[in-house]
Write a protein that holds these residues in place. Structure first.
Motif, PDB file in Angstrom:
ATOM      1  N   PRO A  84       0.803  -1.228   0.000  1.00 25.62           N
ATOM      2  CA  PRO A  84       0.000   0.000   0.000  1.00 25.62           C
ATOM      3  C   PRO A  84       0.839   1.284   0.000  1.00 25.62           C
ATOM      4  CG  PRO A  84      -0.064  -1.012   2.171  1.00 25.62           C
ATOM      5  CD  PRO A  84       0.696  -1.952   1.267  1.00 25.62           C
ATOM      6  N   GLY A  85       2.141   1.152   0.189  1.00 28.48           N
ATOM      7  CA  GLY A  85       2.978   2.337   0.320  1.00 28.48           C
ATOM      8  C   GLY A  85       3.908   2.621  -0.828  1.00 28.48           C
ATOM      9  N   ALA A  86       4.011   1.688  -1.799  1.00 27.37           N
ATOM     10  CA  ALA A  86       4.967   1.913  -2.878  1.00 27.37           C
ATOM     11  C   ALA A  86       4.679   1.020  -4.072  1.00 27.37           C
ATOM     12  CB  ALA A  86       6.387   1.649  -2.382  1.00 27.37           C
ATOM     13  N   GLU A  87       5.048   1.525  -5.234  1.00 29.37           N
ATOM     14  CA  GLU A  87       5.078   0.726  -6.452  1.00 29.37           C
ATOM     15  C   GLU A  87       6.536   0.354  -6.664  1.00 29.37           C
ATOM     16  OE1 GLU A  87       3.464   3.251  -9.456  1.00 29.37           O
ATOM     17  OE2 GLU A  87       1.548   3.431  -8.406  1.00 29.37           O
ATOM     18  N   VAL A  88       6.805  -0.945  -6.853  1.00 28.18           N
ATOM     19  CA  VAL A  88       8.182  -1.426  -6.887  1.00 28.18           C
ATOM     20  C   VAL A  88       8.403  -2.364  -8.069  1.00 28.18           C
ATOM     21  CG1 VAL A  88       9.939  -2.749  -5.627  1.00 28.18           C
ATOM     22  CG2 VAL A  88       8.365  -1.257  -4.370  1.00 28.18           C
ATOM     23  N   ASP A  89       9.504  -2.135  -8.783  1.00 28.60           N
ATOM     24  CA  ASP A  89      10.014  -3.096  -9.758  1.00 28.60           C
ATOM     25  C   ASP A  89      11.289  -3.641  -9.138  1.00 28.60           C
ATOM     26  OD1 ASP A  89       8.068  -2.443 -11.760  1.00 28.60           O
ATOM     27  OD2 ASP A  89       9.202  -0.632 -12.174  1.00 28.60           O
ATOM     28  N   LEU A  90      11.337  -4.952  -8.915  1.00 28.71           N
ATOM     29  CA  LEU A  90      12.493  -5.579  -8.254  1.00 28.71           C
ATOM     30  C   LEU A  90      13.104  -6.620  -9.197  1.00 28.71           C
ATOM     31  CD1 LEU A  90      14.232  -6.005  -5.707  1.00 28.71           C
ATOM     32  CD2 LEU A  90      12.539  -7.707  -4.980  1.00 28.71           C
ATOM     33  N   THR A  91      14.412  -6.494  -9.408  1.00 34.34           N
ATOM     34  CA  THR A  91      15.135  -7.405 -10.287  1.00 34.34           C
ATOM     35  C   THR A  91      16.310  -8.012  -9.544  1.00 34.34           C
ATOM     36  OG1 THR A  91      14.568  -6.017 -12.181  1.00 34.34           O
ATOM     37  CG2 THR A  91      16.388  -7.551 -12.486  1.00 34.34           C
ATOM     38  N   LEU A  92      16.549  -9.294  -9.759  1.00 30.83           N
ATOM     39  CA  LEU A  92      17.747  -9.964  -9.242  1.00 30.83           C
ATOM     40  C   LEU A  92      18.793  -9.914 -10.337  1.00 30.83           C
ATOM     41  CD1 LEU A  92      19.333 -11.759  -7.261  1.00 30.83           C
ATOM     42  CD2 LEU A  92      18.172 -13.718  -8.285  1.00 30.83           C
ATOM     43  N   VAL A  93      19.963  -9.378 -10.013  1.00 27.19           N
ATOM     44  CA  VAL A  93      21.052  -9.266 -10.970  1.00 27.19           C
ATOM     45  C   VAL A  93      22.240 -10.043 -10.409  1.00 27.19           C
ATOM     46  CG1 VAL A  93      22.625  -7.700 -12.166  1.00 27.19           C
ATOM     47  CG2 VAL A  93      20.279  -6.978 -11.680  1.00 27.19           C
ATOM     48  N   GLU A  94      22.765 -10.974 -11.185  1.00 25.61           N
ATOM     49  CA  GLU A  94      23.933 -11.733 -10.752  1.00 25.61           C
ATOM     50  C   GLU A  94      25.194 -10.957 -11.114  1.00 25.61           C
ATOM     51  OE1 GLU A  94      24.047 -15.945 -11.383  1.00 25.61           O
ATOM     52  OE2 GLU A  94      21.866 -16.019 -11.587  1.00 25.61           O
ATOM     53  N   GLY A  95      26.100 -10.862 -10.147  1.00 19.81           N
ATOM     54  CA  GLY A  95      27.365 -10.167 -10.380  1.00 19.81           C
ATOM     55  C   GLY A  95      28.395 -11.090 -10.999  1.00 19.81           C
ATOM     56  N   LEU A  96      29.582 -10.575 -11.157  1.00 22.86           N
ATOM     57  CA  LEU A  96      30.675 -11.344 -11.765  1.00 22.86           C
ATOM     58  C   LEU A  96      31.415 -12.134 -10.721  1.00 22.86           C
ATOM     59  CD1 LEU A  96      32.016  -8.565 -14.127  1.00 22.86           C
ATOM     60  CD2 LEU A  96      30.497 -10.468 -14.694  1.00 22.86           C
TER      61      LEU A  96
END
Length: 96
Positions: A84-96
């Protein structure tokens, strides 16, 4: 050997009080998974394309840990506070 992994969240806060409740509840869950904040909604300058007002980057030891944190019942419970408090786009990114 797997490298570090990151949650990259692009956030539009719609209710600051609800979002603060989420942050307070999520912090100890993330700590249990060894997460470390690298960016937490500081100043940003979009160089290309569209951006939400806030970006959060959270580092994990590896992708398996990042996935386990997100799937954990404790973290899933915090999403109910965030919704109810935010619109979120969340992505998992793998590092090197």
């Amino acid at each position: 050997m797997s490298g570090r992994a990151y949650w990259v969240a692009h956030v539009t806060v719609t209710d600051p009080a609800a979002y603060q409740a989420y942050r307070a509840a999520a912090a100890p869950v993330l700590a249990r998974f060894g997460a470390r904040f690298l960016a937490l909604g500081g100043a940003q300058e979009p160089l290309e394309g569209q951006a939400r007002p806030h970006t959060v980057i959270v580092e994990f030891a590896d992708a398996a840990t990042a996935r386990a944190c997100h799937a954990s019942p404790d973290y899933q419970a915090t999403i109910a506070l965030r919704t109810p408090g935010a619109e979120v786009d969340l992505t998992l990114v793998e590092g090197l």
